[in-house]
Scaffold this active site. Structure first.
Site, mmCIF file in Angstrom:
data_model
loop_
_atom_site.group_PDB
_atom_site.id
_atom_site.type_symbol
_atom_site.label_atom_id
_atom_site.label_comp_id
_atom_site.label_asym_id
_atom_site.label_seq_id
_atom_site.Cartn_x
_atom_site.Cartn_y
_atom_site.Cartn_z
ATOM 1 N N HIS A 147 -65.098 -57.906 65.582
ATOM 2 C CA HIS A 147 -63.756 -58.732 65.672
ATOM 3 C C HIS A 147 -63.642 -60.054 64.802
ATOM 4 O O HIS A 147 -62.915 -60.369 64.303
ATOM 5 C CB HIS A 147 -63.654 -59.113 67.211
ATOM 6 C CG HIS A 147 -62.332 -59.576 67.374
ATOM 7 N ND1 HIS A 147 -62.068 -60.820 67.695
ATOM 8 C CD2 HIS A 147 -61.092 -58.945 67.947
ATOM 9 C CE1 HIS A 147 -60.773 -61.185 68.185
ATOM 10 N NE2 HIS A 147 -59.990 -59.743 68.163
ATOM 11 N N CYS A 148 -64.848 -60.539 64.827
ATOM 12 C CA CYS A 148 -64.908 -61.811 63.882
ATOM 13 C C CYS A 148 -64.711 -61.525 62.394
ATOM 14 O O CYS A 148 -64.286 -62.605 61.789
ATOM 15 C CB CYS A 148 -66.530 -62.478 64.115
ATOM 16 S SG CYS A 148 -67.026 -62.814 65.624
#
Length: 373
Positions: free
Chosen positions: A361-362
């Site tokens: 997600h990062c």
């Protein structure tokens, strides 16, 4: 300080006043944006193992939607050679590869328009706990993407990273006090002032404040590593049953808040628990392959990493999750597949990404679909 400004049309007041709002990540996308890893004090062995992990993430997401990968000029040919042809490589300089935090927060309008929020960025704390210096190239990424897409850019004079917030698309936002109220971001800014900024900028109605993020998360507790919406009224939460693990208390604190609150529509939240991988620690050979610089966050043998299965990406037809621990990977995959029955859950080996401090997600940022009225 709290009133958003706008650098390009439409002119006027806040995004909310103009009808813009941040959609949920599980809403339809037009594309996904990423950056290419190369920083030798973040990624071991010249970032070659991390680059392979990024290629696998980009390839998986490209089954669902177009993927754009921003690359520094000196890595352009290498990235183009490694990435599959359906992934578009564009020259966008960066200081590191965390597109969720340095990339734009996208907004949509009921008439189909798209806009971006250009928050301030100080590398997760500036000179008070920040992870590297300088971050000048990162600061220009949002401007560049807005100009590439030809869409308005709202400049907001508040330090905020994309991983610090998560929305349901129906007026509710999740965040942590540990991050958004940290004095190394916006010193002296109150909770009430931050909520006004979030409402005016993102078009939300209710903020749910969780106390802390995952244990030893070097971002000062980004919510996207701890808890996120999987549907309106439903969240998934990192969970730990070991009472001797510090994550045990953190997860229970969060659960108590989630079970005692309602969202912007007045619904009680349904909480799904995802097991914590590990715990996971940096090994000797993993730390030895890094450059050691005084201007960056140290990564030492034996350091615990903030591993989490919540750090996944929701695409149009796939969910790309990190594979981090053979003891829990299959269980996490099974839970996520049950939460996203209309999407194929794909696991990607992601330890190399975690060694850099974050996860799937990062390193991704969704571009919402322009919905015509």
């Amino acid at each position: 300080m709290n009133q958003p400004l706008i650098d390009s049309p439409p002119a006027g007041s806040s995004p909310r006043a103009q009808g813009f709002a941040m959609p949920a990540e599980f809403a339809p996308h037009d594309a996904c944006w990423m950056l290419w890893p190369q920083r030798p004090d973040t990624w071991r062995y010249g970032a070659k193992p991390a680059q392979q992990a990024f290629v696998e993430v980009a390839t998986a997401i490209a089954e669902s939607e177009p993927v754009y990968v921003g690359v520094n000029d000196d890595q352009y040919e290498n990235a183009r050679h490694q990435l599959p042809p359906q992934v578009r490589v564009v020259e966008i300089s960066s200081n590191d590869a965390w597109m969720r935090d340095v990339g734009p927060t996208f907004l949509t309008h009921p008439d189909g328009r798209l806009a971006v929020v250009d928050w301030q960025f100080n590398a997760w704390g500036g000179l008070d706990g920040g992870l590297y210096f300088p971050w000048d190239k990162d600061r220009r990424i949002r401007t560049k993407i807005a100009e590439m897409l030809g869409i308005p850019r709202f400049t907001v004079p508040v330090v905020l990273e994309g991983g610090a917030i998560h929305v349901d698309g129906e007026g509710t936002l999740l965040t942590t006090e540990e991050c958004l109220l940290n004095p190394n971001r916006n010193p002296g800014m109150s909770r009430e002032a931050m909520e006004r900024v979030l409402r005016d900028t993102l078009g939300i109605e209710r903020v749910i404040w969780l106390p802390r993020g995952c244990y030893l998360d070097e971002t000062d507790g980004h919510v996207d590593n701890l808890c996120c919406f999987v549907a309106p009224g439903e969240v998934v939460l990192t969970w730990c049953d070991d009472e001797d693990d510090p994550q045990h208390a953190i997860s229970r604190e969060a659960l108590a808040v989630l079970e005692s609150t309602t969202d912007a529509r007045g619904r009680k939240l349904r909480v799904h628990k995802l097991p914590q991988p590990g715990p996971l620690f940096i090994e000797e050979d993993e730390a030895s392959g890094l450059d050691r610089l005084n201007s960056s966050h140290p990564r030492r043998p034996g350091d615990r990493m903030a591993g989490s299965y919540v750090n996944f990406y929701v695409g149009n037809s796939v969910v790309v999750m990190p594979l981090l621990d053979p003891a829990h990977d299959e269980q996490a995959h099974h839970i996520l597949q049950g939460l996203f029955p209309g999407r194929r859950v794909m696991g990607v080996p992601a330890r190399e990404i975690l060694l850099g401090g974050g996860n799937i997600h990062c390193i991704t940022q969704q571009q919402p679909k322009r919905q015509l009225p």
